[in-house]
Design a protein around this motif. Structure first.
Motif, short mmCIF file in Angstrom:
data_model
loop_
_atom_site.label_atom_id
_atom_site.label_comp_id
_atom_site.label_asym_id
_atom_site.label_seq_id
_atom_site.Cartn_x
_atom_site.Cartn_y
_atom_site.Cartn_z
N VAL A 192 21.23 22.88 7.52
CA VAL A 192 21.28 22.12 6.28
C VAL A 192 22.52 22.36 5.21
O VAL A 192 22.96 23.53 5.26
N VAL A 193 22.97 21.48 4.81
CA VAL A 193 24.40 21.50 4.05
C VAL A 193 24.10 20.82 2.65
O VAL A 193 23.84 19.75 2.60
N VAL A 199 11.15 28.08 1.02
CA VAL A 199 10.27 28.42 0.16
C VAL A 199 8.81 27.88 0.31
O VAL A 199 7.75 28.44 -0.03
N SER A 200 8.37 26.93 1.46
CA SER A 200 7.23 26.93 1.98
C SER A 200 7.17 26.28 3.35
O SER A 200 8.25 25.69 3.77
N VAL A 214 13.46 23.57 1.83
CA VAL A 214 14.62 24.35 1.88
C VAL A 214 15.03 23.95 0.39
O VAL A 214 15.32 22.85 0.21
N VAL A 215 15.24 25.05 -0.36
CA VAL A 215 15.71 25.13 -1.64
C VAL A 215 17.42 25.65 -1.49
O VAL A 215 17.55 26.88 -0.99
N ALA A 216 18.28 24.83 -2.20
CA ALA A 216 19.67 25.50 -2.31
C ALA A 216 19.96 25.64 -3.86
O ALA A 216 19.53 24.47 -4.67
N ALA A 217 20.24 26.94 -4.33
CA ALA A 217 20.42 27.29 -5.48
C ALA A 217 21.65 27.74 -6.00
O ALA A 217 22.33 28.40 -5.05
N ASP A 218 22.23 27.22 -6.84
CA ASP A 218 23.81 27.83 -7.20
C ASP A 218 23.54 29.30 -8.07
O ASP A 218 22.32 29.53 -8.39
N GLN A 219 24.74 29.92 -8.40
CA GLN A 219 24.71 31.22 -8.97
C GLN A 219 25.11 30.97 -10.60
O GLN A 219 25.74 32.06 -11.12
N GLY A 220 24.88 29.87 -10.96
CA GLY A 220 25.24 29.59 -12.38
C GLY A 220 24.57 30.42 -13.44
O GLY A 220 23.27 30.82 -13.22
N SER A 272 15.85 20.74 -3.48
CA SER A 272 15.39 20.90 -2.39
C SER A 272 15.31 19.90 -1.34
O SER A 272 15.63 18.53 -1.76
N VAL A 273 14.96 19.98 -0.15
CA VAL A 273 14.97 19.19 0.90
C VAL A 273 13.78 19.25 1.75
O VAL A 273 13.57 20.65 2.03
N LEU A 274 13.29 18.52 2.65
CA LEU A 274 12.29 18.73 3.57
C LEU A 274 12.95 18.73 5.10
O LEU A 274 13.72 17.83 5.40
N VAL A 275 12.59 19.66 5.80
CA VAL A 275 13.23 20.03 7.10
C VAL A 275 11.94 20.29 7.91
O VAL A 275 11.10 20.98 7.85
N THR A 276 11.76 18.94 8.99
CA THR A 276 10.71 18.88 9.82
C THR A 276 11.20 19.38 11.02
O THR A 276 12.21 18.73 11.90
N ILE A 277 10.69 20.46 11.63
CA ILE A 277 10.89 20.85 12.98
C ILE A 277 9.84 20.81 14.08
O ILE A 277 8.65 21.34 13.55
N GLU A 278 9.83 20.02 14.95
CA GLU A 278 8.90 19.94 16.03
C GLU A 278 9.28 20.78 17.29
O GLU A 278 10.15 20.75 18.03
N VAL A 279 8.13 21.89 17.68
CA VAL A 279 8.14 22.55 18.92
C VAL A 279 7.70 21.64 20.16
O VAL A 279 6.62 21.30 20.12
N GLN A 280 8.66 21.84 20.88
CA GLN A 280 8.26 20.64 22.27
C GLN A 280 7.80 21.62 23.53
O GLN A 280 8.36 22.52 23.67
N SER A 281 7.11 21.19 24.07
CA SER A 281 6.38 21.61 25.36
C SER A 281 7.45 21.76 26.42
O SER A 281 8.01 20.68 26.53
N VAL A 282 7.45 22.83 27.30
CA VAL A 282 8.29 22.70 28.45
C VAL A 282 7.50 23.03 29.45
O VAL A 282 6.30 23.82 29.57
#
Length: 327
Positions: A172-173, A190-191, A230-236, A244-254
């Motif tokens: 994520v960028v 964060v969750s 996922v949260v991106a926080a600056d150091q201000g 924040s942004v939602l990252v969906t990861i699907e684990v695929q069967s082999v």
């Protein structure tokens, strides 16, 4: 200092002889001293630097430009002016006092440094006014007024159940238009990662596999899908900004495992010619250690049934006869 360009002195001159009687005569003499613009104004420093925050309010004092001129009268009085470097007219200067003030809202992200050329000119009326210049370098310090922004509104990535621990899943960028520590980002999950399958690199935003994902031996969530926030926080400082942004990861069967028969692979079955139609001949029992569709079995008769004498249930493996037998 008197605001005049010349001074006049009036003298009465008397001439007297030494005779008897004494005779004398008076005359009036006027002496006019005219001011000459001899000296050029000068600043104590040719360059001067100041730092102000971009949040500074309009009208705030920045610097006082002070020049000196050794002439008298109007030739020694100075007027100040900003002659260059005032991009966007962000600053103003009082022509008499030389006080430089903020005249418009500043934004460091648009312009970080202003190089103001300030000119001090005397008030000589003789057509030969003299002047001096100095440069005021105004650096705008950043205020943490921008939140991080992710390059995508959401992320979706598939990963194989055989992925090795440490393998990168997705990166994520986010970017932050502030500068310095106000733009330095730290990424955290964060969750959605309660099972701890994933880990994120705090500085790069790379999400990696944290432990084995094998679907057959490891307990997973429904549908093998994980929705990470996922949260991106600056150091201000004094207050950090984040997004924040939602990252969906699907684990695929082999499909790792072949089906295994739960009985011998050869059966000799004797059928009576009086066997009823659609009677059960044999039930094929088999299993597959894979998960999801990779572990679901489909039964078919692949050969030897050219006459269509038998049928097999594709789901249960139940084999039945379809025809009567005759000797």
């Amino acid at each position: 200092m008197r605001n005049i360009s010349e001074l006049t002195y009036n003298f009465t001159v008397m001439a007297q002889d030494a005779g008897i009687p004494v005779l004398s005569s008076n005359a009036t003499l006027s002496l006019r001293v005219v001011s000459v613009n001899e000296f050029t104004p000068s600043f104590p420093q040719r360059d001067y630097s100041v730092h102000i925050p971009e949040s500074i309010s309009n009208g705030s004092f920045v610097y006082q430009a002070i020049a000196t001129d050794l002439d008298c009268c109007l030739d020694g009085e100075l007027l100040y002016k900003i002659v260059s470097g005032n991009t966007g007219s962000k600053f103003d200067i009082d022509s008499k006092s030389g006080n430089v003030t903020v005249d418009d809202k500043l934004d460091r992200d648009s312009l970080a440094v202003y190089h103001l050329e300030i000119k001090a000119t005397d008030k000589s009326t003789g057509g030969n006014a003299k002047f001096a210049t100095m440069y005021l370098h105004v650096s705008i310090t950043d205020v943490n007024d921008n939140s991080p922004v992710f390059a995508k509104s959401f992320y979706y990535q598939k990963i194989s159940e055989t992925a090795a621990v440490g393998e990168e899943v997705v990166q994520v960028v986010a970017t932050d238009e502030d500068s310095g520590v106000n733009s330095q980002l730290v990424y955290t999950i964060v969750s959605g990662n309660e099972r701890g399958f994933f880990i994120i690199e705090s500085r790069t935003g790379r999400i990696r596999v944290n432990k084995e994902l094998d679907l057959e031996t490891i307990s997973h969530s429904q549908n093998y899908t994980y929705r990470l926030t996922v949260v991106a926080a600056d150091q201000g400082t004094p207050v950090a900004r984040n997004n924040s942004v939602l990252v969906t990861i699907e684990v695929q069967s082999v499909n790792e495992h072949p089906p295994i028969l739960l009985h011998g692979d050869y059966h000799l079955i004797k059928l009576s010619e009086t066997s009823a139609l659609n009677s059960t001949v044999l039930i094929i029992n088999a299993s597959d250690s894979d998960s999801a569709v990779d572990g679901e079995l489909v039964f078919v008769i692949s050969k030897g049934n050219n006459l269509g004498t038998f049928s097999i249930d594709s789901r249960t493996g139940k084999t039945e006869n379809l025809n009567k037998y005759t000797k």
